[in-house]
Design a protein around this motif. Structure first.
Motif, PDB file in Angstrom:
ATOM      1  N   GLY A  46       0.807  -1.217   0.000  1.00  8.75           N
ATOM      2  CA  GLY A  46       0.000   0.000   0.000  1.00  8.75           C
ATOM      3  C   GLY A  46       0.843   1.271   0.000  1.00  8.75           C
ATOM      4  N   CYS A  47       2.128   1.093  -0.193  1.00  4.51           N
ATOM      5  CA  CYS A  47       2.997   2.276  -0.187  1.00  4.51           C
ATOM      6  C   CYS A  47       2.743   3.164  -1.395  1.00  4.51           C
ATOM      7  CB  CYS A  47       4.472   1.866  -0.170  1.00  4.51           C
ATOM      8  SG  CYS A  47       4.980   1.153   1.401  1.00  4.51           S
ATOM      9  N   GLY A  48       2.376   2.523  -2.513  1.00  6.61           N
ATOM     10  CA  GLY A  48       2.064   3.320  -3.695  1.00  6.61           C
ATOM     11  C   GLY A  48       3.277   3.771  -4.473  1.00  6.61           C
ATOM     12  N   GLU A  49       4.183   4.446  -3.790  1.00  3.71           N
ATOM     13  CA  GLU A  49       5.388   4.863  -4.515  1.00  3.71           C
ATOM     14  C   GLU A  49       6.636   4.637  -3.672  1.00  3.71           C
ATOM     15  OE1 GLU A  49       5.590   9.007  -5.319  1.00  3.71           O
ATOM     16  OE2 GLU A  49       4.632   9.571  -3.452  1.00  3.71           O
ATOM     17  N   LEU A  50       7.743   4.599  -4.378  1.00  2.00           N
ATOM     18  CA  LEU A  50       9.020   4.328  -3.721  1.00  2.00           C
ATOM     19  C   LEU A  50       9.359   5.441  -2.722  1.00  2.00           C
ATOM     20  CD1 LEU A  50      10.979   3.129  -6.852  1.00  2.00           C
ATOM     21  CD2 LEU A  50      10.421   1.727  -4.856  1.00  2.00           C
ATOM     22  N   GLY A  51       9.818   5.028  -1.569  1.00  2.00           N
ATOM     23  CA  GLY A  51      10.229   6.001  -0.560  1.00  2.00           C
ATOM     24  C   GLY A  51       9.100   6.432   0.353  1.00  2.00           C
ATOM     25  N   ALA A  52       7.863   6.149  -0.048  1.00  2.00           N
ATOM     26  CA  ALA A  52       6.723   6.550   0.775  1.00  2.00           C
ATOM     27  C   ALA A  52       6.434   5.476   1.829  1.00  2.00           C
ATOM     28  CB  ALA A  52       5.501   6.754  -0.103  1.00  2.00           C
ATOM     29  N   THR A  53       5.818   5.890   2.906  1.00  2.00           N
ATOM     30  CA  THR A  53       5.436   4.936   3.946  1.00  2.00           C
ATOM     31  C   THR A  53       3.958   4.601   3.770  1.00  2.00           C
ATOM     32  OG1 THR A  53       7.114   5.795   5.432  1.00  2.00           O
ATOM     33  CG2 THR A  53       5.298   4.613   6.453  1.00  2.00           C
ATOM     34  N   SER A  54       3.621   3.332   3.965  1.00  2.00           N
ATOM     35  CA  SER A  54       2.232   2.911   3.776  1.00  2.00           C
ATOM     36  C   SER A  54       1.338   3.636   4.790  1.00  2.00           C
ATOM     37  CB  SER A  54       2.115   1.395   3.944  1.00  2.00           C
ATOM     38  OG  SER A  54       2.569   1.016   5.229  1.00  2.00           O
ATOM     39  N   PRO A  55       0.063   3.850   4.437  1.00  2.00           N
ATOM     40  CA  PRO A  55      -0.827   4.613   5.325  1.00  2.00           C
ATOM     41  C   PRO A  55      -0.901   4.029   6.743  1.00  2.00           C
ATOM     42  CG  PRO A  55      -1.864   4.252   3.189  1.00  2.00           C
ATOM     43  CD  PRO A  55      -0.594   3.467   3.178  1.00  2.00           C
ATOM     44  N   ASP A  56      -0.742   2.714   6.881  1.00  2.00           N
ATOM     45  CA  ASP A  56      -0.781   2.122   8.220  1.00  2.00           C
ATOM     46  C   ASP A  56       0.561   2.216   8.947  1.00  2.00           C
ATOM     47  OD1 ASP A  56       0.637   0.370   6.690  1.00  2.00           O
ATOM     48  OD2 ASP A  56      -0.676  -1.366   7.024  1.00  2.00           O
ATOM     49  N   GLY A  57       1.532   2.862   8.299  1.00  2.00           N
ATOM     50  CA  GLY A  57       2.832   3.043   8.953  1.00  2.00           C
ATOM     51  C   GLY A  57       3.662   1.781   9.017  1.00  2.00           C
ATOM     52  N   ARG A  58       3.212   0.755   8.307  1.00  2.00           N
ATOM     53  CA  ARG A  58       3.869  -0.534   8.457  1.00  2.00           C
ATOM     54  C   ARG A  58       5.112  -0.661   7.586  1.00  2.00           C
ATOM     55  NH1 ARG A  58       0.342  -5.507   6.774  1.00  2.00           N
ATOM     56  NH2 ARG A  58       1.958  -7.116   6.737  1.00  2.00           N
ATOM     57  N   PHE A  59       5.023  -0.174   6.359  1.00  2.00           N
ATOM     58  CA  PHE A  59       6.137  -0.408   5.432  1.00  2.00           C
ATOM     59  C   PHE A  59       6.627   0.860   4.748  1.00  2.00           C
ATOM     60  CE2 PHE A  59       3.803  -4.522   5.221  1.00  2.00           C
ATOM     61  CZ  PHE A  59       4.830  -5.363   5.610  1.00  2.00           C
ATOM     62  N   THR A  60       7.906   0.829   4.442  1.00  2.00           N
ATOM     63  CA  THR A  60       8.470   1.765   3.463  1.00  2.00           C
ATOM     64  C   THR A  60       9.260   0.892   2.499  1.00  2.00           C
ATOM     65  OG1 THR A  60       8.692   3.470   5.156  1.00  2.00           O
ATOM     66  CG2 THR A  60       9.953   3.779   3.134  1.00  2.00           C
ATOM     67  N   VAL A  61       9.066   1.151   1.203  1.00  2.00           N
ATOM     68  CA  VAL A  61       9.781   0.358   0.200  1.00  2.00           C
ATOM     69  C   VAL A  61      10.694   1.280  -0.593  1.00  2.00           C
ATOM     70  CG1 VAL A  61       9.565  -1.159  -1.821  1.00  2.00           C
ATOM     71  CG2 VAL A  61       7.812  -1.212  -0.016  1.00  2.00           C
ATOM     72  N   ILE A  62      11.930   0.890  -0.721  1.00  2.00           N
ATOM     73  CA  ILE A  62      12.806   1.649  -1.623  1.00  2.00           C
ATOM     74  C   ILE A  62      13.541   0.694  -2.560  1.00  2.00           C
ATOM     75  CG2 ILE A  62      13.175   3.528   0.037  1.00  2.00           C
ATOM     76  CD1 ILE A  62      16.126   2.387   0.224  1.00  2.00           C
ATOM     77  N   GLU A  63      13.924   1.281  -3.691  1.00  3.60           N
ATOM     78  CA  GLU A  63      14.753   0.561  -4.646  1.00  3.60           C
ATOM     79  C   GLU A  63      16.187   0.782  -4.221  1.00  3.60           C
ATOM     80  OE1 GLU A  63      13.001   0.915  -9.051  1.00  3.60           O
ATOM     81  OE2 GLU A  63      14.886   1.959  -8.786  1.00  3.60           O
TER      82      GLU A  63
END
Lengths: 529, 172, 435
Positions: free
Chosen positions: B119-136
């Motif tokens: 649910g992060c949607g875009e790289l570097g963003a944190t998911s609305p539930d605060g659970r994940f951040t994904v980066i390349e």
């Protein structure tokens, strides 16, 4: 010594330079400027801009001239096709994100990017399709702005603060083409010497707020001078625009200030432009003063110094030239003289990693000169003498209200030689308009007994003259006289007659970086350049 | 100028020092491992990140103080190394390798799956539930096990889009 | 062996013999496999004798440059007037390379033993092992192994009762490819930005903390105990004809092969055998197109060049590329070469330390030109532009990161020009949106 010299050939010029000299400095000896950005003779060399790559015969690739040292028999080509192509490449890379906003950039006209691109850059861009990197201007400190868009990341500013000022408040942040010069939000570039980063910046990335949009570089007249801020005697350039001083910058002198000046000295110029100046000699006529010509004024001064006897007091500014201090002192030789020089005090601010370089406590550029000429820094003691003095001469001193009150109560003759006329000195018999140090030629002697010349940077107001001229005319007697000095150089040469330490010394000996007076053998005035 | 925050934004807030208690003891141990305090900088920053999840301006100031450096110096170092977070991140930090060796094996599809599933949607963003951040990230050094991802400190190899939901399950 | 696959008969497992065996990770397990014999032997030898043995073996640096290891060690001052340091480069971050990771994960004591011998040989009492920050598992394994080795007397103030001191400190990187460059690594350990330093001074004169320092790759050091145990002659004999490249070499093979993994081969093994026999050839229905043989920083080879090459330092050079770190990236006919070279350029642009102008600006500009081509807006002039930029980025900077960005660009244009032409001519659908 010859053993330590290395023979190299640079673009066909043969030079012998000391072992360990970097090629870039050897090239200077040969009269060849190797274009460069990150290199600076007063900073450690990181060899990062890669602009100074030169061809060294037998080396497998181009070598950075800033860190490659000379070797016996080395043959260097600064202007070979390969080296030129490499520089053209660096310039092209530096320009791709550069805003080319030269029309509104303070550095234009004295910008090393502009100059080298003009000299050997490509005529057009091959980076037309892309947006340039953009970051807003940042406020780095009381007088410094950072324009990241213009920055070429030479890191001179970072190295100055880290390696010279020993106060690393600047950094390179991020990596790759995202990198920029950073500062911590809790820190400011407010070190006592931080203004040097503006001079060191080879482009218009670090700017002085004080100088912001004040002048185009090509409209400036630059005059070699000496900082009047303290006893260090840093060499400076006084930059004027239309006869107004707009900035002071350091002038290199490896013996005194290398390439630096402190911020106090840098900002200490507004008084040079003061408008409330005395522009004509004034003689007292009862309760008022009447403007007159110099002949009348000089005759009156002659009358005063010849018509009295007993003791005299001189109250001199610490910014007075050696020539003025000396000839004014001689003018009163008939008297029992107490001569004092004014020495405002402040905090000492050393530049950490440069030996013997500091903003000194004593904010009087010619304290050492005054002392050699018999002036004392004991101001209060001299003030106590004014009550019994037949003549009191104020030589452009900046008097407190208390001082002025004491002078008002003094029974002797009061002569004011000054740039301005204080209300408290209404009892002065004679008020003579002086030039300030930016308006005259002269010398200062710094705390290491180095005597250094400064030159006139702007025209004098009205009829103002240097104090040495006033004293010289009176000493020579009425009417035109060949013995009256007509230049500061002549006034200087007169000093030797009375003070052996100056005997035989001329302005020519001093050059533009000065010479040390040998303390041990004053009579011979030996000069150690 | 990404990564820069406004001047002095954190200076009035309460700040509890990182280097107290056990982290302080760990720092003291570090001093014995290097001949200079400056050399303890990278490990000290790791301690901060382990304790706080990211490295704030205030923490930079604290590290500078304990190591006898200036905040600007420390910040220059922090921003050089991409694994130090200068902003808060999600509870679980996911780094996906998309450099050439993994790229040719479908790493970009793994990224898409991760962005969608978290649910992060875009790289570097944190998911609305605060659970994940994904980066390349660039090469994780496990090219033979394409596509590797690093979830917090766990290295997961041979990730494919199909495996993504199952992997995320393990990180609440 | 071809971990995670079973050993292939054409492999010669020396370093990789125990990959996948959890027992080998422990001190006792390692000793059971003959571990720490070499260290015991070494501390009874003179420093010079060890260096001579390593010189005689022909061992060359496995990190990428291929510099003779014994010779490198011999550059260290004979007398340790100042502290000497050994730094083990475990920052493995060259795209395509993943061999050091397996050495640390499976045979941590092999590395510790090699480091201890190396440290003793160069007169260092302290060794820093710089492990990249992303290697969390190797860090844990190494960390435990060092603790064990200290507890068992293999490390510390008195190595196996010899009176010799060797301390080992693990230093964790934090995400910077360039820290794999030896002088950048030293800066990083010192708590600085990982900027490569200008040379001279060379590390053996003034390296870590300004002291004489040697930096060796993980695989290099892990090979040292085997050389001491079995002799330089044995190691030198591991060679198929070219005496300049000796020993076994771990090849990391990734990309479009049936069995990617680490394979250990004798120097001089035909690349064909690695690609087809060990790795099982291309994926079903595909054919090989290109190979980057030595990590992403070396020129791209066509499959024809790769198949003609022998796998050693000189053999790869003879076919127009370099052995580098022996990370082989294999690409088949489905690969969009333009897109993948763009991805490499992006990697270098991301990792540039920002010091040198050509690298900082050149890697980023190169990336943007590729993005323009890939978005269908390429021009014929781009070929010349890319080649000229690459020329300006080659041989002109402090380290070789910008050269590394240029290598795949130049070789890619030379060898796969038609793929660029297809984008420029509009014959191929844009691979990305306009930038």
């Amino acid at each position: 010594m010859a053993d330590d010299l290395v023979n190299v050939t640079i673009d066909g010029m043969q030079v012998a330079v000391p072992k360990g000299t970097p090629i870039i400095e050897a090239a200077k000896q040969a009269g060849i400027l190797v274009p460069h950005y990150c290199y600076h003779p007063s900073l450690p060399s990181p060899a990062v801009c890669r602009m100074c790559l030169v061809e060294v015969e037998k080396a497998p690739k181009l070598m950075p001239a800033c860190v490659t040292t000379v070797a016996e028999g080395q043959v260097v080509h600064v202007n070979s096709p390969g080296a030129q192509k490499a520089r053209e490449g660096v310039l092209e890379f530096l320009l791709i994100n550069h805003p080319l906003d030269c029309p509104i950039c303070d550095q234009a006209g004295e910008c090393e990017l502009q100059n080298y691109v003009f000299q050997e850059g490509r005529a057009g861009t091959r980076y037309a399709e892309y947006a340039k990197r953009y970051s807003p201007v940042e406020d780095f400190g009381p007088d410094i702005l950072y324009v990241p868009n213009r920055c070429i990341l030479c890191t001179r500013c970072v190295r100055f603060m880290e390696d010279v000022a020993d106060t690393p408040v600047l950094n390179v942040s991020e990596r790759g083409d995202r990198a920029y010069i950073g500062i911590s939000p809790d820190e400011q570039l407010d070190h006592a010497w931080s203004g040097n980063v503006v001079d060191l910046c080879p482009v218009g990335s670090l700017l002085s707020k004080d100088f912001l949009h004040k002048a185009r570089a090509w409209d400036l007249d630059k005059t070699a001078s000496v900082c009047p801020g303290c006893t260090q005697g840093c060499n400076i350039s006084i930059d004027t625009r239309d006869d107004v001083v707009v900035r002071l910058r350091p002038r290199p002198n490896l013996e005194v200030n290398r390439h630096f000046i402190c911020d106090y000295g840098r900002m200490n110029y507004r008084w040079m432009n003061r408008g409330d100046r005395i522009e004509a000699p004034l003689v007292r006529d009862g309760a008022r003063h009447i403007a007159t010509d110099w002949d009348t004024a000089l005759a009156r001064l002659d009358q005063i110094v010849r018509g009295a006897s007993g003791s005299a007091v001189i109250l001199a500014s610490g910014r007075a030239s050696t020539e003025s201090l000396g000839l004014v002192r001689r003018l009163l030789d008939r008297f029992d003289v107490t001569a004092a020089v004014q020495v405002p005090l402040g905090e000492e601010a050393p530049l950490a990693r440069v030996p013997n370089l500091a903003l000194r406590r004593e904010r009087a550029p010619n304290l050492a000169g005054a002392e050699l000429l018999g002036y004392t820094p004991h101001w209060e003691a001299a003030m106590r003498e004014v009550l019994g003095a037949a003549v009191v001469v104020v030589l452009d001193a900046d008097l407190s209200e208390l001082d002025e009150a004491a002078l008002a109560a003094a029974p002797g003759m009061l002569v004011v030689l000054g740039t301005t006329f204080a209300d408290g000195l209404r009892n002065a018999e004679l008020v003579l308009p002086l030039t300030n140090m930016a308006e005259e030629n002269g010398t200062y002697i710094n705390r290491d007994l180095r005597i250094q010349r400064y030159q006139q940077a702007k025209s004098q107001p009205g009829m103002a003259r240097p104090a040495w001229w006033v004293a010289g005319e009176v000493l020579a007697g009425p009417g035109p006289s060949p013995s009256a000095p007509s230049t500061a150089a002549e006034a200087f040469e007169l000093l030797g007659e009375r003070w052996p330490v100056f005997a035989g010394l001329t302005y020519r000996d001093l050059g533009y970086t000065g010479a040390r007076l040998d303390r041990a053998e004053p009579a011979r005035a030996a000069v150690a350049r | 100028m990404s990564g820069k925050t406004g001047h002095g934004t954190t200076s009035t807030e309460e700040y509890a020092p990182v280097f107290a208690g056990p982290p302080r003891a760990r720092l003291e141990e570090l001093f014995a491992l290097y001949p200079t305090k400056q050399a303890c900088l990278l490990p000290a920053l790791w301690i901060v990140q382990e304790e706080r999840g990211w490295i704030s301006e205030r923490a930079i100031g604290e590290v500078a103080e304990v190591l006898g450096l200036t905040p600007a110096y420390v910040k220059g170092v922090v921003t050089f190394y991409t694994m130090y977070h200068t902003h808060p991140v999600g509870r679980h930090f996911i780094q996906v390798c998309t450099t050439t060796p993994c790229n040719i094996c479908g790493a970009e599809d793994v990224v898409k799956a991760l962005l969608q599933e978290t649910g992060c949607g875009e790289l570097g963003a944190t998911s609305p539930d605060g659970r994940f951040t994904v980066i390349e990230v660039e090469c994780l050094g496990a090219c033979g096990f394409a596509t590797p991802i690093l979830v917090d400190n766990d290295f997961v190899e041979n990730v494919t889009p199909e495996k993504v939901p199952g992997i995320l399950q393990r990180y609440q | 062996m071809g971990y995670p696959h079973p050993s292939h008969p054409k492999e010669t497992p020396v370093l990789s013999k125990h990959f996948g065996d959890p027992e080998a990770r422990t001190f006792d397990g390692w000793v059971k496999h003959g571990g720490y014999e070499a260290l015991r032997k070494a501390v009874g030898m003179t420093r010079e004798a060890i260096i001579e043995e390593v010189k005689a073996s022909g061992l060359r640096g496995r990190g990428g440059a291929g510099f003779p290891t014994g010779l490198k060690w011999s550059f260290m001052p004979k007398e340790a007037v100042k502290p000497h340091y050994l730094v083990c480069n475990a920052d493995e971050s060259e795209p395509g390379t993943f061999k050091d990771r397996e050495i640390m994960r499976w045979t941590p004591h092999a590395l510790i033993e090699g480091c201890a011998i190396g440290a003793y040989a160069i007169g260092a009492e302290r060794c820093y092992i710089y492990i990249r920050g992303e290697f969390t598992e190797p860090w844990r394994v190494m960390s435990n192994a060092v603790d064990e080795a200290v507890a068992r007397g293999a490390l510390g103030a008195n190595v196996f009762g010899s009176g010799k001191r060797v301390e080992m400190i693990l230093h964790r990187g934090a995400g910077a490819y360039i820290c794999g460059e030896e002088t950048a690594m030293m800066n990083s350990i010192e708590g600085k930005r990982g900027n490569p330093r200008i040379k001279p001074p060379f590390p053996a004169v003034a390296g870590l903390f300004g002291m004489p320092t040697t930096i060796n790759n993980v695989e290099t050091l892990a090979a040292v105990p085997h050389i001491l145990n079995r002799g330089a002659e044995w190691y030198k004999g591991l060679c198929l004809g070219n005496p300049k490249s000796t020993g076994t070499k771990l090849v990391s093979v990734c990309g479009h092969v049936q069995r990617p993994g680490n394979y250990e081969v004798v120097m001089g093994t035909p690349v064909r055998e690695i690609l087809y026999d060990m790795c099982g050839g291309p994926l079903p229905g595909r054919t090989f197109k290109a190979v980057i043989p030595g990590g992403s920083s070396v020129p791209i080879m066509t499959i024809e060049e790769a198949e003609a090459a022998l796998f050693d330092y000189e053999g790869i050079v003879a076919q127009g590329s370099m052995l580098g770190s022996a990370g082989m990236i294999v690409m088949d006919d489905t690969t969009d070469m333009v897109y993948q070279i763009w991805r490499l350029a992006k990697f270098y642009a991301h990792e540039s330390c920002a010091q040198c102008t050509q690298c900082r600006e050149g890697t980023a500009w190169t990336t943007r030109i590729f993005e323009r081509i890939l978005s269908g807006k390429g021009k014929q002039e781009d070929f010349q532009l890319l080649l000229e930029l690459s020329e300006n980025m080659t041989g002109k900077t402090i380290c070789v990161l910008s050269d590394s960005c240029a290598a795949p660009v130049v070789s890619g244009i030379q060898k796969f020009r038609s793929e660029f032409e297809a984008y420029i001519a509009g014959a191929r659908e844009p691979a990305m949106a306009a930038v």
